[in-house]
Design a protein around this motif. Structure first.
Motif, PDB file in Angstrom:
ATOM      1  N   VAL A   1      -6.967  11.249 -10.123  1.00 43.10           N
ATOM      2  CA  VAL A   1      -7.514  11.383  -8.775  1.00 43.10           C
ATOM      3  C   VAL A   1      -8.879  10.696  -8.623  1.00 43.10           C
ATOM      4  CG1 VAL A   1      -7.768  12.940  -6.797  1.00 43.10           C
ATOM      5  CG2 VAL A   1      -6.293  13.564  -8.641  1.00 43.10           C
ATOM      6  N   CYS A   2      -8.991   9.506  -9.167  1.00 40.23           N
ATOM      7  CA  CYS A   2     -10.232   8.751  -8.965  1.00 40.23           C
ATOM      8  C   CYS A   2     -10.244   8.147  -7.563  1.00 40.23           C
ATOM      9  CB  CYS A   2     -10.381   7.658 -10.022  1.00 40.23           C
ATOM     10  SG  CYS A   2      -9.201   6.311  -9.864  1.00 40.23           S
ATOM     11  N   GLU A   3      -9.051   8.068  -6.960  1.00 39.09           N
ATOM     12  CA  GLU A   3      -8.881   7.559  -5.587  1.00 39.09           C
ATOM     13  C   GLU A   3      -9.111   6.062  -5.456  1.00 39.09           C
ATOM     14  OE1 GLU A   3     -10.844   9.871  -2.559  1.00 39.09           O
ATOM     15  OE2 GLU A   3     -10.455  11.713  -3.654  1.00 39.09           O
ATOM     16  N   PHE A   4      -9.200   5.364  -6.562  1.00 39.11           N
ATOM     17  CA  PHE A   4      -9.409   3.919  -6.440  1.00 39.11           C
ATOM     18  C   PHE A   4      -8.209   3.251  -5.769  1.00 39.11           C
ATOM     19  CE2 PHE A   4     -11.114  -0.216  -7.989  1.00 39.11           C
ATOM     20  CZ  PHE A   4     -12.356  -0.070  -7.400  1.00 39.11           C
ATOM     21  N   CYS A   5      -7.023   3.714  -6.112  1.00 37.26           N
ATOM     22  CA  CYS A   5      -5.817   3.137  -5.498  1.00 37.26           C
ATOM     23  C   CYS A   5      -5.803   3.361  -3.987  1.00 37.26           C
ATOM     24  CB  CYS A   5      -4.557   3.712  -6.138  1.00 37.26           C
ATOM     25  SG  CYS A   5      -4.440   5.506  -6.025  1.00 37.26           S
ATOM     26  N   VAL A   6      -6.397   4.490  -3.554  1.00 37.72           N
ATOM     27  CA  VAL A   6      -6.423   4.803  -2.126  1.00 37.72           C
ATOM     28  C   VAL A   6      -7.227   3.738  -1.378  1.00 37.72           C
ATOM     29  CG1 VAL A   6      -7.145   6.511  -0.406  1.00 37.72           C
ATOM     30  CG2 VAL A   6      -6.216   7.268  -2.605  1.00 37.72           C
ATOM     31  N   GLN A   7      -8.352   3.353  -1.986  1.00 36.26           N
ATOM     32  CA  GLN A   7      -9.210   2.345  -1.367  1.00 36.26           C
ATOM     33  C   GLN A   7      -8.595   0.952  -1.468  1.00 36.26           C
ATOM     34  OE1 GLN A   7     -12.916   1.457  -3.371  1.00 36.26           O
ATOM     35  NE2 GLN A   7     -14.035   1.277  -1.441  1.00 36.26           N
ATOM     36  N   VAL A   8      -7.940   0.696  -2.585  1.00 31.13           N
ATOM     37  CA  VAL A   8      -7.406  -0.648  -2.855  1.00 31.13           C
ATOM     38  C   VAL A   8      -6.144  -0.951  -2.044  1.00 31.13           C
ATOM     39  CG1 VAL A   8      -6.157  -1.895  -4.660  1.00 31.13           C
ATOM     40  CG2 VAL A   8      -8.431  -0.992  -5.127  1.00 31.13           C
ATOM     41  N   CYS A   9      -5.325   0.069  -1.790  1.00 29.36           N
ATOM     42  CA  CYS A   9      -4.007  -0.192  -1.187  1.00 29.36           C
ATOM     43  C   CYS A   9      -4.143  -0.738   0.231  1.00 29.36           C
ATOM     44  CB  CYS A   9      -3.163   1.076  -1.162  1.00 29.36           C
ATOM     45  SG  CYS A   9      -1.582   0.764  -0.338  1.00 29.36           S
ATOM     46  N   PRO A  10      -3.671  -1.962   0.466  1.00 24.95           N
ATOM     47  CA  PRO A  10      -3.783  -2.568   1.796  1.00 24.95           C
ATOM     48  C   PRO A  10      -2.857  -1.922   2.826  1.00 24.95           C
ATOM     49  CG  PRO A  10      -3.374  -4.230   0.096  1.00 24.95           C
ATOM     50  CD  PRO A  10      -3.086  -2.897  -0.507  1.00 24.95           C
ATOM     51  N   PHE A  11      -1.923  -1.113   2.357  1.00 23.88           N
ATOM     52  CA  PHE A  11      -0.918  -0.547   3.252  1.00 23.88           C
ATOM     53  C   PHE A  11      -1.130   0.940   3.494  1.00 23.88           C
ATOM     54  CE2 PHE A  11       0.484  -4.164   0.875  1.00 23.88           C
ATOM     55  CZ  PHE A  11       0.729  -5.041   1.912  1.00 23.88           C
ATOM     56  N   LYS A  12      -2.226   1.471   2.964  1.00 23.22           N
ATOM     57  CA  LYS A  12      -2.550   2.899   3.111  1.00 23.22           C
ATOM     58  C   LYS A  12      -1.391   3.766   2.623  1.00 23.22           C
ATOM     59  CE  LYS A  12      -6.445   2.382   5.697  1.00 23.22           C
ATOM     60  NZ  LYS A  12      -7.627   2.627   4.936  1.00 23.22           N
ATOM     61  N   ALA A  13      -0.807   3.326   1.524  1.00 20.96           N
ATOM     62  CA  ALA A  13       0.346   4.052   0.989  1.00 20.96           C
ATOM     63  C   ALA A  13      -0.061   5.156   0.016  1.00 20.96           C
ATOM     64  CB  ALA A  13       1.298   3.082   0.293  1.00 20.96           C
ATOM     65  N   MET A  14      -1.276   5.086  -0.497  1.00 20.36           N
ATOM     66  CA  MET A  14      -1.734   6.138  -1.419  1.00 20.36           C
ATOM     67  C   MET A  14      -2.625   7.086  -0.622  1.00 20.36           C
ATOM     68  SD  MET A  14      -0.100   5.100  -4.017  1.00 20.36           S
ATOM     69  CE  MET A  14      -0.598   6.202  -5.330  1.00 20.36           C
ATOM     70  N   GLU A  15      -2.217   8.351  -0.602  1.00 22.62           N
ATOM     71  CA  GLU A  15      -2.929   9.310   0.250  1.00 22.62           C
ATOM     72  C   GLU A  15      -3.474  10.451  -0.587  1.00 22.62           C
ATOM     73  OE1 GLU A  15       0.099  10.516   2.989  1.00 22.62           O
ATOM     74  OE2 GLU A  15       0.305   8.497   3.839  1.00 22.62           O
ATOM     75  N   VAL A  16      -4.626  10.918  -0.179  1.00 21.52           N
ATOM     76  CA  VAL A  16      -5.189  12.102  -0.837  1.00 21.52           C
ATOM     77  C   VAL A  16      -4.776  13.298  -0.001  1.00 21.52           C
ATOM     78  CG1 VAL A  16      -7.265  13.125  -1.799  1.00 21.52           C
ATOM     79  CG2 VAL A  16      -7.212  10.689  -1.260  1.00 21.52           C
ATOM     80  N   ARG A  17      -4.244  14.273  -0.657  1.00 21.81           N
ATOM     81  CA  ARG A  17      -3.898  15.507   0.056  1.00 21.81           C
ATOM     82  C   ARG A  17      -4.587  16.675  -0.611  1.00 21.81           C
ATOM     83  NH1 ARG A  17       1.677  14.726   2.101  1.00 21.81           N
ATOM     84  NH2 ARG A  17       1.393  12.964   3.505  1.00 21.81           N
ATOM     85  N   PHE A  18      -5.544  17.246   0.050  1.00 21.20           N
ATOM     86  CA  PHE A  18      -6.161  18.488  -0.439  1.00 21.20           C
ATOM     87  C   PHE A  18      -5.743  19.594   0.501  1.00 21.20           C
ATOM     88  CE2 PHE A  18      -9.333  15.301  -1.895  1.00 21.20           C
ATOM     89  CZ  PHE A  18      -9.076  15.440  -3.241  1.00 21.20           C
ATOM     90  N   GLU A  19      -5.061  20.592  -0.050  1.00 23.36           N
ATOM     91  CA  GLU A  19      -4.539  21.625   0.851  1.00 23.36           C
ATOM     92  C   GLU A  19      -5.506  22.790   0.934  1.00 23.36           C
ATOM     93  OE1 GLU A  19      -0.461  22.248  -0.025  1.00 23.36           O
ATOM     94  OE2 GLU A  19      -0.094  20.142   0.382  1.00 23.36           O
TER      95      GLU A  19
END
Lengths: 136, 402
Positions: free
Chosen positions: A118-136
């Protein structure tokens, strides 16, 4: 020995307590903080890798629960939206945990959430916003 | 042995054409040899699915009552400004346009979550889009303000018209500096942290026809999941870059301008794309059929990733400063293996272009042709090739004299 990555949600009232210190000193647990966002008088969130012998692990979790922290396993927290993902693979080299891989034949991307930190680097890198952080 | 496009189309009509994708032809040529492969195979389908910034669409939105002359005024689709310098109700939406109040890179790196490309994606999905226009008013077009929703199905025309797509080869981007940089080639980590490339390699249309012998103006293609055409050579078309013996350019070379009816394009094949710290772009799906008219073309289509070479470019210094410096040459087999070596360091690689989607596009086109739904077109004019004198020039800046 138990080792798990967990997400801790701190209610506002216990944000100022030395929770990690207690886990280490009282329960002899190894704590690796993967991510923390804890601000005084606000709700906080911490992603923690917790490691120790089974009894201590259980006692540590009991301690956290009694304090009023909400605990959930980490793997739910980065989600790959397969509708958005186009399997390009630009996320693969930036993942420090090796959680994203391309199949050598089809070149489709797989996400192994048990490796994810959960470093979230992929979230920032993904041009398609396909990686999402979900905190419930 | 030679075949004409008419002969191939006759076979397609009769359901007898042999159609394979640009991955499959490699094995066929390896097993059977060029001569037999060229005789047996009629069409090779190519595909690519990657971010292509020079994209956009024009629309005729129809006349309101009373009428408004949006030309010379201002207009927005879902807050994204459109170009209005046409007649009364013709507008052009560029893929990289973004709302006036988007903070851009003021908060660095900018997020760029919404722009023209996302509006194009939403239109294709059939979503209603907010449309706002202001105008100066004339005797024949008195209205000065218009606010409504539009839907692609209600528009007179909705035409995707991309001035530059389907680059024939592209740079590998790396970062030699000591800080992270945010580029159109993605986020590049410092000190050669990653190497990003953007091509379908052996599947890519212009890499399978390196001298533009079959792909030309008028060529019928798959565009955004529908049918489109090559309208012209793309902007920055640059056929004269160095080439290997197989004819394949070793650097970015040819490009295509493409056009097609947006109304028949399909969701999933035109995707709004966000490059963190850079801007908005559109990921476009394109498939081009290559008629196997002779052995030479067949040989070109059998090109493999390991035979396609490209240059490694530093995007922290050489690229922004316009220096033509290469840090080395690599091929696409190396790039797709997961890592390349740059200045003695092993650098992990990432592709911005989806190979698996490119295969899907090539296979879709293959299905259309096999079913007889898609006939090949003869190009009406050639694209400028090597030696034509057509080049890609830098801007000559001149001091303004008042």
């Amino acid at each position: 020995m138990t080792s798990q990555k967990i997400v801790l949600h701190f209610p506002r009232k216990i944000v100022n307590q030395p929770v990690i210190w207690t886990l280490i000193k009282e329960y002899d647990l190894e704590c690796s903080i993967l991510k923390a966002n804890i601000t005084p008088s606000e709700e906080g969130l911490m992603v923690l890798e917790l490691k120790g012998n089974n009894d201590n692990y259980k006692l540590g979790i009991d301690f956290l629960t009694e304090l009023g922290l909400k605990i959930q396993p980490l793997s739910q927290d980065i989600i790959r939206n397969k509708e958005r993902c186009i399997d390009c693979g630009v996320c693969i080299p930036v993942c420090p945990a090796g959680a994203l891989e391309a199949d050598p034949e089809t070149r489709k991307v797989s996400f192994n959430d048990s490796k994810c930190v959960v470093c979230e680097f992929c979230v920032q890198v993904c041009p398609f916003k396909a990686m999402e952080v979900r905190f419930e | 042995m030679k075949k004409t496009i008419q002969e191939i189309n006759e076979k397609i009509r009769k359901g007898k054409a042999v159609v394979v994708n640009a991955r499959e032809i490699i094995d066929i040529v390896e097993q059977n040899g060029i001569e037999k492969a060229a005789r047996d195979v009629d069409v090779v389908t190519t595909g690519t699915f990657g971010p292509m910034c020079s994209s956009g669409a024009y629309f005729n939105i129809g006349h309101s009552k009373p009428k408004i002359k949006i030309g010379g005024g201002k207009a927005y689709l879902d807050d994204v400004p459109v170009y209005t310098g046409f007649a009364a109700v013709d507008i052009y939406l560029g893929a990289t346009a973004m709302p006036d109040d988007d903070p851009r890179n003021k908060v660095y790196p900018g997020e760029f979550a919404h722009g023209g490309a996302h509006v194009i994606e939403d239109l294709v999905k059939g979503k209603d889009i907010k449309f706002e226009a202001t105008a100066y008013g004339t005797d024949c077009y008195p209205r000065k303000k218009l606010e409504t929703h539009i839907n692609i199905n209600d528009l007179n025309e909705a035409v995707l018209f991309n001035p530059r797509n389907a680059y024939q080869n592209y740079n590998v981007a790396v970062n030699l500096s000591d800080k992270t940089i945010y580029t159109y080639m993605g986020i590049l980590k410092p000190n050669l942290g990653n190497a990003n490339f953007c091509s379908a390699g052996q599947l890519s249309p212009l890499l399978n026809d390196p001298y533009y012998k079959t792909i030309g103006i008028g060529t019928k293609i798959l565009l955004g999941g529908g049918v489109g055409y090559v309208a012209w050579q793309g902007t920055q078309h640059n056929p004269d870059v160095p080439r290997k013996d197989n004819g394949v350019p070793q650097a970015p070379a040819g490009t295509l301008a493409v056009i097609g009816d947006l109304k028949q394009m399909k969701p999933g094949w035109l995707v709004g794309t966000t490059m963190c710290g850079y801007g908005v772009t559109l990921t476009v799906g394109i498939g081009v059929p290559i008629p196997i008219i002779d052995e030479e073309i067949c040989k070109y289509t059998a090109v493999k990733d390991e035979d396609i070479w490209t240059q490694i470019v530093d995007y922290s210094e050489a690229y922004p400063q316009g220096k033509k410096e290469s840090l080395g040459e690599v091929n696409y087999a190396q790039l797709t293996s997961g890592a390349i070596t740059v200045q003695g360091k092993e650098v992990p690689t990432g592709n911005l272009s989806s190979y698996s989607k490119a295969i899907e596009i090539a296979n879709t086109l293959k299905d259309w042709i096999i079913k007889g739904e898609f006939l090949l077109s003869e190009s009406v004019a050639e694209l400028p090739g090597p030696g034509s004198g057509y080049t890609f020039k830098p801007l000559k800046e001149r001091e303004l004299v008042s």
